[in-house]
Motif scaffolding. Structure first.
Motif, PDB file in Angstrom:
ATOM      1  N   ASN A  28       0.859  -1.190   0.000  1.00  0.00           N
ATOM      2  CA  ASN A  28       0.000   0.000   0.000  1.00  0.00           C
ATOM      3  C   ASN A  28       0.894   1.239   0.000  1.00  0.00           C
ATOM      4  N   LYS A  29       1.252   1.695  -1.191  1.00  0.00           N
ATOM      5  CA  LYS A  29       2.286   2.722  -1.342  1.00  0.00           C
ATOM      6  C   LYS A  29       1.879   4.072  -0.747  1.00  0.00           C
ATOM      7  N   ASN A  30       0.582   4.324  -0.532  1.00  0.00           N
ATOM      8  CA  ASN A  30       0.139   5.616   0.003  1.00  0.00           C
ATOM      9  C   ASN A  30      -0.023   5.613   1.522  1.00  0.00           C
ATOM     10  N   LEU A  31       0.225   4.484   2.124  1.00  0.00           N
ATOM     11  CA  LEU A  31       0.031   4.343   3.558  1.00  0.00           C
ATOM     12  C   LEU A  31       1.148   5.056   4.326  1.00  0.00           C
ATOM     13  N   ILE A  32       0.755   5.932   5.275  1.00  0.00           N
ATOM     14  CA  ILE A  32       1.713   6.639   6.124  1.00  0.00           C
ATOM     15  C   ILE A  32       1.393   6.296   7.573  1.00  0.00           C
ATOM     16  N   ILE A  33       2.430   5.924   8.329  1.00  0.00           N
ATOM     17  CA  ILE A  33       2.251   5.379   9.679  1.00  0.00           C
ATOM     18  C   ILE A  33       2.956   6.262  10.709  1.00  0.00           C
ATOM     19  N   TYR A  34       2.300   6.335  11.875  1.00  0.00           N
ATOM     20  CA  TYR A  34       2.863   7.048  13.025  1.00  0.00           C
ATOM     21  C   TYR A  34       3.015   6.032  14.153  1.00  0.00           C
ATOM     22  N   ALA A  35       4.275   5.808  14.600  1.00  0.00           N
ATOM     23  CA  ALA A  35       4.538   4.812  15.634  1.00  0.00           C
ATOM     24  C   ALA A  35       4.578   5.468  17.001  1.00  0.00           C
ATOM     25  N   LYS A  36       3.871   4.866  17.966  1.00  0.00           N
ATOM     26  CA  LYS A  36       3.838   5.356  19.342  1.00  0.00           C
ATOM     27  C   LYS A  36       4.488   4.303  20.242  1.00  0.00           C
ATOM     28  N   SER A  37       5.499   4.711  21.005  1.00  0.00           N
ATOM     29  CA  SER A  37       6.180   3.786  21.903  1.00  0.00           C
ATOM     30  C   SER A  37       5.915   4.161  23.354  1.00  0.00           C
ATOM     31  N   HIS A  38       5.818   3.109  24.182  1.00  0.00           N
ATOM     32  CA  HIS A  38       5.445   3.302  25.582  1.00  0.00           C
ATOM     33  C   HIS A  38       6.383   2.506  26.484  1.00  0.00           C
ATOM     34  N   THR A  39       6.399   2.900  27.773  1.00  0.00           N
ATOM     35  CA  THR A  39       7.174   2.171  28.781  1.00  0.00           C
ATOM     36  C   THR A  39       6.235   1.712  29.904  1.00  0.00           C
ATOM     37  N   ASP A  40       6.831   0.919  30.816  1.00  0.00           N
ATOM     38  CA  ASP A  40       6.072   0.592  32.027  1.00  0.00           C
ATOM     39  C   ASP A  40       6.288   1.707  33.060  1.00  0.00           C
ATOM     40  N   PHE A  41       5.845   1.454  34.295  1.00  0.00           N
ATOM     41  CA  PHE A  41       5.890   2.509  35.313  1.00  0.00           C
ATOM     42  C   PHE A  41       7.235   2.574  36.046  1.00  0.00           C
ATOM     43  N   ARG A  42       8.105   1.633  35.801  1.00  0.00           N
ATOM     44  CA  ARG A  42       9.358   1.637  36.522  1.00  0.00           C
ATOM     45  C   ARG A  42      10.264   2.735  35.979  1.00  0.00           C
ATOM     46  N   GLY A  43      10.958   3.444  36.848  1.00  0.00           N
ATOM     47  CA  GLY A  43      11.775   4.565  36.446  1.00  0.00           C
ATOM     48  C   GLY A  43      11.028   5.868  36.578  1.00  0.00           C
ATOM     49  N   THR A  44      11.735   6.977  36.479  1.00  0.00           N
ATOM     50  CA  THR A  44      11.100   8.282  36.585  1.00  0.00           C
ATOM     51  C   THR A  44      10.377   8.624  35.305  1.00  0.00           C
ATOM     52  N   ASN A  45       9.454   9.586  35.396  1.00  0.00           N
ATOM     53  CA  ASN A  45       8.717  10.017  34.199  1.00  0.00           C
ATOM     54  C   ASN A  45       9.676  10.514  33.118  1.00  0.00           C
ATOM     55  N   GLN A  46      10.671  11.304  33.534  1.00  0.00           N
ATOM     56  CA  GLN A  46      11.604  11.890  32.564  1.00  0.00           C
ATOM     57  C   GLN A  46      12.439  10.801  31.870  1.00  0.00           C
ATOM     58  N   TYR A  47      12.920   9.860  32.692  1.00  0.00           N
ATOM     59  CA  TYR A  47      13.718   8.774  32.112  1.00  0.00           C
ATOM     60  C   TYR A  47      12.888   7.944  31.145  1.00  0.00           C
ATOM     61  N   ASN A  48      11.650   7.615  31.564  1.00  0.00           N
ATOM     62  CA  ASN A  48      10.789   6.788  30.723  1.00  0.00           C
ATOM     63  C   ASN A  48      10.420   7.481  29.426  1.00  0.00           C
ATOM     64  N   LEU A  49      10.277   8.805  29.463  1.00  0.00           N
ATOM     65  CA  LEU A  49       9.971   9.536  28.243  1.00  0.00           C
ATOM     66  C   LEU A  49      11.119   9.413  27.245  1.00  0.00           C
ATOM     67  N   LYS A  50      12.357   9.523  27.741  1.00  0.00           N
ATOM     68  CA  LYS A  50      13.533   9.391  26.867  1.00  0.00           C
ATOM     69  C   LYS A  50      13.669   7.958  26.357  1.00  0.00           C
ATOM     70  N   LEU A  51      13.420   6.989  27.254  1.00  0.00           N
ATOM     71  CA  LEU A  51      13.516   5.585  26.855  1.00  0.00           C
ATOM     72  C   LEU A  51      12.493   5.262  25.776  1.00  0.00           C
ATOM     73  N   SER A  52      11.249   5.708  25.955  1.00  0.00           N
ATOM     74  CA  SER A  52      10.223   5.415  24.956  1.00  0.00           C
ATOM     75  C   SER A  52      10.538   6.102  23.633  1.00  0.00           C
ATOM     76  N   ASP A  53      11.164   7.264  23.675  1.00  0.00           N
ATOM     77  CA  ASP A  53      11.525   7.945  22.433  1.00  0.00           C
ATOM     78  C   ASP A  53      12.603   7.165  21.687  1.00  0.00           C
ATOM     79  N   ARG A  54      13.551   6.597  22.442  1.00  0.00           N
ATOM     80  CA  ARG A  54      14.572   5.757  21.802  1.00  0.00           C
ATOM     81  C   ARG A  54      13.915   4.527  21.167  1.00  0.00           C
ATOM     82  N   ARG A  55      12.904   3.975  21.852  1.00  0.00           N
ATOM     83  CA  ARG A  55      12.197   2.820  21.284  1.00  0.00           C
ATOM     84  C   ARG A  55      11.446   3.185  20.016  1.00  0.00           C
ATOM     85  N   ALA A  56      10.846   4.366  20.014  1.00  0.00           N
ATOM     86  CA  ALA A  56      10.143   4.831  18.810  1.00  0.00           C
ATOM     87  C   ALA A  56      11.112   4.974  17.649  1.00  0.00           C
TER      88      ALA A  56
END
Length: 620
Positions: free
Chosen positions: A541-569
């Motif tokens: 499907n050549k016209n398909l455009i996707i947006y990937a959302k990455s998430h973490t669990d609750f372990r770690g601080t909010n700031q750390y988890n935000l950076k970790l999930s961004d690396r996963r994305a």
């Protein structure tokens, strides 16, 4: 060295006395004595004083031809053929052109040769298949060829390995008298030990076999107690004498030696030796009952032919038999070697080849036609004296491809097979018409096939190399299967591919969760299998455009988890791009622990795992 030096067949094809005169008398006598080095100097002196003509030019071409200087031979033959010449001169000119890699020009000279002698076997073969060269170039590679360490700055050739001892002929003994043919010392037989590290000891002469004349090569019976070898008949005072020219015309003859107290003794000539013809370059079969050799004895088809003779149990010999016109031609056939499996290797300049002598093989059990064994064994130069030791899985080749006669090892190219069977991971059904690609260890595509009705694809591959199989089928996740270095035989690959079971809604592509390991952003192999499904959908499907959302669990601080999930994305996006999807069609962002799949305060390990995920939203 080769044919004329080793067998001393004292005839020069195409030699004509019609254009001899007082000016060429001295040089012509040198040619009659086979002192080509000095003869060249005499003819060149005539050229310098303006007494050159088609005869002198042809003689220079012949001298250089016999000295295996193909560049100089080409120069003089090119001038000689501007005058009337015998057919053989055009044939020789064609051969040196081939040796110099000038195949188009060589074909023109072969056409002239074929016009002059249309009934010559060589002419017939050329006319029947003038484009033979492309077939030879495209032949499958059978051997790896490498120059070995024991070569000298003189001629070395005719190597054959028995047990751990390599025997060969060499002109390295500078104390020997020189031979006017090529201004090198006379040949002796040498031996060197081949050890388990594939190294060669310093060669030593086999003194009990060597004389003041040419010796070598040799062949040995399987029990190691008897050898047959080539040597000059002059040592037995077996020669023809030309009193007027003060010449003794010797031949190369065959001799037998037996081992006595660890030494070679009881040397006796074979009964069919003659002062009128030569016989040499022997090879005995594994039973010791048939001796193959090269000779120009009466009954030969060409210059030198391959012959065989029965060796009887009482030590007597039968009557030599010519190997026939399937093997022998109007040219020269030489250096026979018979394997334990009755494969006869020999060299020929009369059969279709790259130039000079080429190595051919023929299965004597099948009574078939000889086959050129192709590159890299054969080249545009002289390639000859091919031998093979089955136990050590190594052979030897002699060649002047580097400018002088040297010995090369020849190791058979090991072949293995990979049988791939494509199967549905869910139903276990075989999948026909799947695209199966074979890649080398660098990821280069070597070949592509499609599976048959049984889901099978068979590839022939080289040993000691790593490969990989990739399987493509609509509706299935692309599968990649590594193959360890092959050691021969057949390897079975059960290529199980997973059907794509994906829910596509108006807003989201629902895959199985793309889970990550705790505190890591690398794509796992299970995650990769799911992402491959997305890759497939996006490729369809050549016209398909996707947006990937990455998430973490609750372990770690909010700031750390935000950076970790961004690396996963970013890892997720980069994986998709690495599979060939354009970067403009995939983007992503990390959301940390802000949008959990399971909103829990004391989460279990399974709940943490569910929260560490990526999701895929349809943007367009």
């Amino acid at each position: 060295m080769k044919i004329n030096t080793i067998l001393l067949f004292f005839v020069v094809a195409g030699f004509s006395l019609s254009a001899q005169n007082k000016s060429t008398k001295g040089a012509d006598k040198l040619v009659e004595r086979y002192e080509y080095v000095q003869a060249v100097q005499e003819y060149l002196a005539l050229v310098e004083i303006g007494k050159s003509d088609g005869y002198v030019q042809k003689q220079l071409g012949d001298c250089y031809y016999n000295m295996h200087n193909t560049v100089a031979a080409e120069k003089w033959y090119s001038q000689a053929v501007k005058t009337n010449q015998a057919a053989e001169t055009y044939y020789r000119y064609a051969q040196v052109l081939k040796s110099n890699g000038k195949y188009a020009e060589a074909n023109e000279q072969m056409k002239a040769f074929a016009t002059m002698v249309p009934n010559d076997q060589r002419a017939k073969e050329f006319i029947a298949n003038p484009d033979y060269l492309s077939e030879l170039i495209n032949k499958e590679k059978l051997f790896e060829v490498n120059k070995i360490s024991l070569n000298s700055n003189r001629s070395d050739f005719g190597a054959v390995l028995y047990g751990d001892v390599l025997y060969f002929a060499s002109a390295r003994n500078e104390s020997n008298k020189t031979y006017g043919w090529n201004d090198e010392p006379f040949l002796d037989i040498y031996q060197s030990t081949y050890n388990e590290n594939k190294k060669y000891s310093e060669p030593i002469p086999v003194t009990e076999l060597n004389s003041t004349f040419h010796e070598g090569p040799l062949t040995m019976t399987k029990d190691g107690n008897t050898i047959y070898f080539s040597s000059e008949s002059l040592k037995d005072k077996l020669f023809e004498k030309d009193s007027a020219k003060k010449l003794k015309f010797g031949q190369v003859n065959l001799y037998k030696a037996s081992k006595e107290n660890g030494k070679w003794g009881a040397i006796t000539p074979l009964p069919f030796n003659s002062k009128s013809f030569s016989a040499g370059n022997p090879s005995i079969d594994k039973e010791g009952k048939t001796l193959y050799f090269a000779s120009n004895m009466p009954g030969s088809i060409g210059g030198t032919d391959i012959w065989k003779v029965a060796v009887n149990a009482d030590g007597t010999f039968g009557t030599p038999e010519n190997m026939g016109d399937k093997i022998n031609t109007f040219g020269d056939e030489n250096f026979p070697f018979i394997t334990e499996d009755a494969i006869l290797y020999f060299s020929s300049n009369g059969l279709a080849g790259f130039g000079g002598l080429d190595v051919f093989s023929v299965d004597l059990n099948q009574n078939g036609a000889p086959s050129n064994i192709g590159k890299p064994v054969n080249t545009e130069k002289d390639d000859f004296a091919f031998t093979y030791n089955k136990e050590k899985n190594i052979g030897y080749l002699s060649s002047n491809r580097a400018g002088s006669d040297d010995i090369y090892s020849t190791v058979p190219v090991c072949k293995g097979q990979v049988l791939t069977v494509v199967q549905n991971a869910k139903t276990e059904a075989l999948i026909p018409n799947s695209k199966v690609v074979i890649l080398d260890e660098n990821g280069t595509v070597l070949d592509t096939q499609y599976s048959n009705e049984k889901g099978e694809v068979l590839y022939d591959l080289e040993c000691q190399k790593a490969y990989a199989i990739e399987v493509y089928k609509d509706g299935f996740v692309t599968g990649k299967f590594p193959i360890a270095k092959l050691k021969g035989g057949k390897v079975f690959i059960n290529a199980v591919v997973t059907p794509i079971e994906v829910i596509v809604t108006e807003t989201e592509i629902v895959l199985k969760p793309i889970y990550f390991e705790n505190d890591k952003s690398t794509i796992t192999k299970w995650g990769a299998a799911e992402l491959d499904k997305l890759v497939y959908i996006m490729s369809q499907n050549k016209n398909l455009i996707i947006y990937a959302k990455s998430h973490t669990d609750f372990r770690g601080t909010n700031q750390y988890n935000l950076k970790l999930s961004d690396r996963r994305a970013k890892s997720t996006v980069q994986y998709i791009i690495s599979k060939g999807i354009d970067a403009s069609r995939i983007s992503g962002k990390g959301f940390g622990e802000s949008d959990p799949k399971v909103n829990c305060k004391k989460c279990s390990e399974d709940e943490h795992t569910l929260n560490r995920r990526s999701e895929f939203m349809i943007v367009k």
